[in-house]
Design a protein around this motif. Structure first.
Motif, short mmCIF file in Angstrom:
data_model
loop_
_atom_site.label_atom_id
_atom_site.label_comp_id
_atom_site.label_asym_id
_atom_site.label_seq_id
_atom_site.Cartn_x
_atom_site.Cartn_y
_atom_site.Cartn_z
N TRP A 50 -29.13 9.32 -27.66
CA TRP A 50 -27.87 9.24 -26.91
C TRP A 50 -26.99 8.12 -27.47
O TRP A 50 -25.79 8.31 -27.68
CB TRP A 50 -28.17 9.05 -25.43
CG TRP A 50 -26.98 8.83 -24.59
CD1 TRP A 50 -26.08 9.77 -24.15
CD2 TRP A 50 -26.52 7.59 -24.07
NE1 TRP A 50 -25.11 9.18 -23.39
CE2 TRP A 50 -25.35 7.84 -23.33
CE3 TRP A 50 -26.99 6.28 -24.16
CZ2 TRP A 50 -24.65 6.84 -22.68
CZ3 TRP A 50 -26.30 5.28 -23.52
CH2 TRP A 50 -25.14 5.56 -22.78
N LEU A 99 -35.01 9.71 -26.28
CA LEU A 99 -33.76 10.33 -25.81
C LEU A 99 -32.64 9.31 -25.68
O LEU A 99 -31.49 9.59 -26.03
CB LEU A 99 -34.00 11.04 -24.48
CG LEU A 99 -34.87 12.29 -24.56
CD1 LEU A 99 -35.19 12.81 -23.16
CD2 LEU A 99 -34.20 13.38 -25.39
N THR A 128 -33.34 18.21 -26.52
CA THR A 128 -34.26 18.47 -25.41
C THR A 128 -35.43 19.31 -25.89
O THR A 128 -36.59 19.02 -25.56
CB THR A 128 -33.53 19.18 -24.26
OG1 THR A 128 -32.45 18.34 -23.82
CG2 THR A 128 -34.45 19.45 -23.10
N VAL A 177 -21.70 13.70 -26.18
CA VAL A 177 -22.71 13.63 -25.11
C VAL A 177 -22.08 12.99 -23.88
O VAL A 177 -21.00 12.41 -23.96
CB VAL A 177 -23.96 12.84 -25.56
CG1 VAL A 177 -24.69 13.57 -26.67
CG2 VAL A 177 -23.60 11.43 -25.99
N GLN A 197 -21.29 20.81 -20.32
CA GLN A 197 -21.43 20.05 -21.56
C GLN A 197 -20.61 20.72 -22.66
O GLN A 197 -20.51 21.94 -22.71
CB GLN A 197 -22.88 20.02 -22.01
CG GLN A 197 -23.75 19.08 -21.27
CD GLN A 197 -25.11 18.94 -21.94
OE1 GLN A 197 -25.53 19.79 -22.72
NE2 GLN A 197 -25.78 17.86 -21.66
N THR A 245 -26.81 18.93 -25.89
CA THR A 245 -28.13 18.32 -25.78
C THR A 245 -29.28 19.33 -25.84
O THR A 245 -30.45 18.96 -25.67
CB THR A 245 -28.25 17.52 -24.46
OG1 THR A 245 -27.99 18.39 -23.37
CG2 THR A 245 -27.29 16.35 -24.44
#
Length: 79
Positions: free
Chosen positions: A63, A59, A40, A73, A1, A36
């Protein structure tokens, strides 16, 4: 990521209601980490829990907004 600045302890008990933006407490461990990570932490808190369906909705909403704002993302929510 992709990596961004993350709080690393971004959870409800470290957020304070204030105007015009929420206050964020306990940020001494802020580092560069996965994009993220904080979202989270917010929705998978060790001290609070919500129904899985509700968390998934939050979530997915995050997003979608992140994509619209060009936050890096994953292109597929399921990833």
């Amino acid at each position: 990521q992709p990596k961004v600045l993350v709080h690393r302890d971004y959870m409800p008990r470290n957020l304070m209601l204030s105007e015009p933006n929420p206050g964020v407490l306990d940020f001494q461990d802020a580092v560069y980490g996965p994009v993220t990570y904080d979202v989270t932490c917010l929705f998978k808190d060790a001290f609070l829990s919500w129904p899985e369906e509700r968390v998934r909705g939050w979530l997915e909403n995050y997003w979608q907004q992140a994509l619209a704002l060009n936050i890096p993302v994953q292109p597929d929510f399921e990833d």
